[in-house]
Design an enzyme around this catalytic site. Structure first.
Site, short mmCIF file in Angstrom:
data_model
loop_
_atom_site.label_atom_id
_atom_site.label_comp_id
_atom_site.label_asym_id
_atom_site.label_seq_id
_atom_site.Cartn_x
_atom_site.Cartn_y
_atom_site.Cartn_z
N CYS A 35 0.82 -1.21 0.00
CA CYS A 35 0.00 0.00 0.00
C CYS A 35 0.86 1.27 0.00
O CYS A 35 0.34 2.36 -0.13
CB CYS A 35 -0.92 0.02 1.22
SG CYS A 35 -2.12 -1.32 1.25
N CYS A 106 0.26 9.91 7.79
CA CYS A 106 1.50 9.39 8.37
C CYS A 106 1.46 9.49 9.90
O CYS A 106 1.93 8.59 10.59
CB CYS A 106 2.70 10.16 7.83
SG CYS A 106 2.95 9.96 6.05
#
Length: 305
Positions: A35, A106
């Site tokens: 991914c 993130c």
């Protein structure tokens, strides 16, 4: 291109606590290399005081993923397990002085890895295979529970914001309707349900930590295949002297769309820090191309390629 704070750059170019932690008794792994993002967080926790005495990470992803992981380890060392459990992705983003909207996922990945590591320490089963909630985004493996947490913690109100924070819906887009259903359900619970509003550029939700606004520059023209290849080759050539100083080298092997295959040789081949070198190459190419790409070892090339 995105605008990064000096703190993000500091933690990317000089990451703290990168590498393996042999004495770890708490390990959390989230994401997937396929991914484009994966994080393994390792912690050494004192079983008596429950203080996190050390923490290290291994990340496969972009510069923001490296910086977020580095920042997370610095934030949790010295905290008790319960104190660390209170750390959210908003705290990670604030510690870094903000992240571009497209990179907020993130910080979410870091918070998820922390929860997984703490569950591992406590002997609890960390469910990252979607049993915790309905699988919503098959492209990136995002379930309803992760979306709900991101929406709740960060006061998200639009589909675009959810994508920035979790990557859900960022590929084939067939899950957009399901994402909106989860979003509406959370907003209804919190009493914040309102008609969708236009998304202000550079602002994610009502978060008190505003992600940095992207540079107000005209979008560059799309690169031709030849121009793209040339930029990749130039970027790698610029990296080689730095890698060669450490006794290694890197060479371009193949380009397959977003996947760029390279071979590490010399001291870098089989080195314990080879994953970090690959991450550095990927970050350099992302910066050079202005698009997300995945850098993979040549050994992963499909048979017959």
């Amino acid at each position: 291109m995105w605008n990064y704070t000096d703190k993000v750059k500091e933690h990317f170019f000089n990451p703290k606590n990168a590498g393996a932690l042999d004495e770890a008794n708490a390990v959390g792994e989230v994401g997937s290399i396929t991914c484009g993002d994966a994080l393994k967080l390792m912690m050494k926790v004192n079983p008596d005081s429950q203080v996190i005495e050390d923490a290290k990470f291994q990340t496969f992803g972009c510069g923001s993923a490296i910086a977020s992981s580095s920042a997370l380890t610095e934030m949790i060392i010295g905290k008790t397990v319960d104190e660390a459990l209170a750390v959210t992705n908003r705290d990670i983003a604030e510690y870094l002085g903000g992240l571009p909207p497209e990179k907020m996922h993130c910080s979410v990945m870091g918070a998820e890895a922390l929860r997984a590591a703490i569950a591992n320490f406590k002997g609890e089963e960390w469910v990252d295979d979607h049993e915790e909630g309905e699988l919503v985004c098959k492209c990136f493996g995002i379930d309803a529970a992760m979306i709900e947490r991101a929406v709740t913690v960060n006061s998200l109100t639009t589909l675009e914001e959810v994508t920035h924070y979790t990557k859900a819906g960022g590929s084939c887009q067939t899950c957009h309707e399901k994402i909106e259903e989860v979003l509406e359900a959370v907003l209804a619970k919190t009493g914040a349900l309102a008609p969708p509003k236009p998304h202000a550029p550079g602002t994610v939700g009502l978060d008190a930590i505003k992600p940095l606004a992207p540079k107000a520059e005209a979008a560059p023209a799309k690169l031709t295949n030849v121009q793209r290849m040339q930029k990749i080759m130039v970027a790698i050539e610029e990296l080689r002297p730095q890698i060669q100083r450490d006794g290694g080298d890197v060479e371009l092997v193949d380009i397959d769309g977003k996947d760029i295959y390279v071979r590490l040789t010399g001291a870098c081949s089989g080195c314990s820090q080879s994953a970090g070198t690959m991450m550095g190459v990927q970050a350099k190419l992302v910066e050079a191309l202005g698009e997300f790409v995945r850098v993979k070892p040549a050994s992963l090339l499909p048979a017959g390629a």
